[in-house]
Structure formats: C-alpha cells, structure tokens
Design a protein around this motif. Sequence first.
Motif, PDB file in Angstrom:
ATOM      1  N   GLY A  33     -83.269  14.712  61.573  1.00 15.03           N
ATOM      2  CA  GLY A  33     -83.385  16.123  61.221  1.00 15.03           C
ATOM      3  C   GLY A  33     -84.784  16.694  61.296  1.00 15.03           C
ATOM      4  O   GLY A  33     -85.012  17.833  60.887  1.00 15.03           O
ATOM      5  N   ARG A  34     -85.748  15.937  61.810  1.00 14.05           N
ATOM      6  CA  ARG A  34     -87.135  16.409  61.899  1.00 14.05           C
ATOM      7  C   ARG A  34     -87.587  16.449  63.358  1.00 14.05           C
ATOM      8  O   ARG A  34     -87.416  15.485  64.098  1.00 14.05           O
ATOM      9  CB  ARG A  34     -88.067  15.495  61.112  1.00 14.05           C
TER      10      ARG A  34
ATOM     11  N   GLU B 165     -77.875  23.378  63.429  1.00 14.28           N
ATOM     12  CA  GLU B 165     -79.097  23.166  62.643  1.00 14.28           C
ATOM     13  C   GLU B 165     -79.760  21.851  63.034  1.00 14.28           C
ATOM     14  O   GLU B 165     -79.074  20.843  63.233  1.00 14.28           O
ATOM     15  CB  GLU B 165     -78.765  23.109  61.145  1.00 14.28           C
TER      16      GLU B 165
ATOM     17  N   ALA C 250     -81.310  19.980  61.110  1.00 15.53           N
ATOM     18  CA  ALA C 250     -81.031  19.035  60.028  1.00 15.53           C
ATOM     19  C   ALA C 250     -79.775  18.205  60.303  1.00 15.53           C
ATOM     20  O   ALA C 250     -79.617  17.118  59.736  1.00 15.53           O
ATOM     21  CB  ALA C 250     -80.881  19.789  58.706  1.00 15.53           C
ATOM     22  N   ASP C 251     -78.886  18.684  61.181  1.00 12.44           N
ATOM     23  CA  ASP C 251     -77.648  17.961  61.498  1.00 12.44           C
ATOM     24  C   ASP C 251     -77.847  16.904  62.590  1.00 12.44           C
ATOM     25  O   ASP C 251     -76.890  16.249  62.989  1.00 12.44           O
ATOM     26  CB  ASP C 251     -76.563  18.943  61.953  1.00 12.44           C
TER      27      ASP C 251
END
Length: 166
Positions: A116-117, A144, A146-147
């Motif tokens: 997620g980064r 997203e 983050a997913d």
Amino acid sequence: MDGLARIDWTGMFASEVPPLELFVRGTVIYLGILVMLRVLLRREAASITVPDLLMIVLLADAGQNAMATDYHTLTDGGVLIGTIIFWNYALDWLAYHFRSVEWFVHPPPLPLVRNGRLIARNLRRESISEQELMTQLRQNGIEEIADVKLAVMEGDGRISVIRRGR
C-alpha cells in the motif's frame, strides 16, 4: 521475354560492400538501438502507440543508412537482414545462458508499490507519475493504493498488480 534478358543479374547479386563491413555496421546499429530502447523506453515497451511506431520506423530508416552505406544489391540486403536476425537470436541465446545478459535483455521486475505504499524512487526512475500508476491500478480493478499488496513494472514495461487480501 525481352524484359528478362535486360535484367542485370550480376549487378543484382554481386556484393558492392564487403560482407564483413556490412556485418560490423549492422551489429553496431542493432546493439546501439537495443541499448537506447532498453535504457530509455522500458515503460513504453508494453504498448506501442502511433508516435512509438513512427519513431521505430524512423529509427529503422536512419539505421539502415548507417548500416548499409550505399548498397543496391540483394546480397548486401541479405547480409544486413541476416545480421539483424543473428543478433536477435544470439541475444536470446546469451540471455538464456548468462545471467548478466538476461538482466539486460529481460530486466527484472521493478517494484512500484509495496504493501500500500508508493516507492517514489522507482516511480521517478521510470518517469511514471502517480496518475499514470493510478490508471494502471484502475485497469486492474483497484481504486486505492492502500489496496495494493505489490505492483511491479515487468521487464516488458507492463505493470502487474497483486491485490491485498482483506
């Protein structure tokens, strides 16, 4: 039948440029263009757009002039075509047998997102904006960052995405 008699059969097949010179010229141009494309256009390899196609055609035309001096015979053209086919096959063979050549011809995946980064250094290295990356993620059904468990740029320029488990 009279037209066949006027064909310059000797001029059509007699080499005007020494074959070794054609081989060296073909080698230098082939490997030079390969290095330029591998270093400069990795992310473009997955999708050929009209400007990319135009660039390849112009590279081929410019390269032909540098490779061939001013050849006019089928033999000279055959030597150049054979040189290009030789290097294409030879590089695949060398990449299969030698890791350092494989790394150059088929570069390893480059992580762009992990857990997620964003990995900003790798995005900058490949000149990929966050918006371009998001487009690729959306095409994979992800809204997203983050997913994303892992997103990597493959050696051919495609971006592979693995979704995080929830």
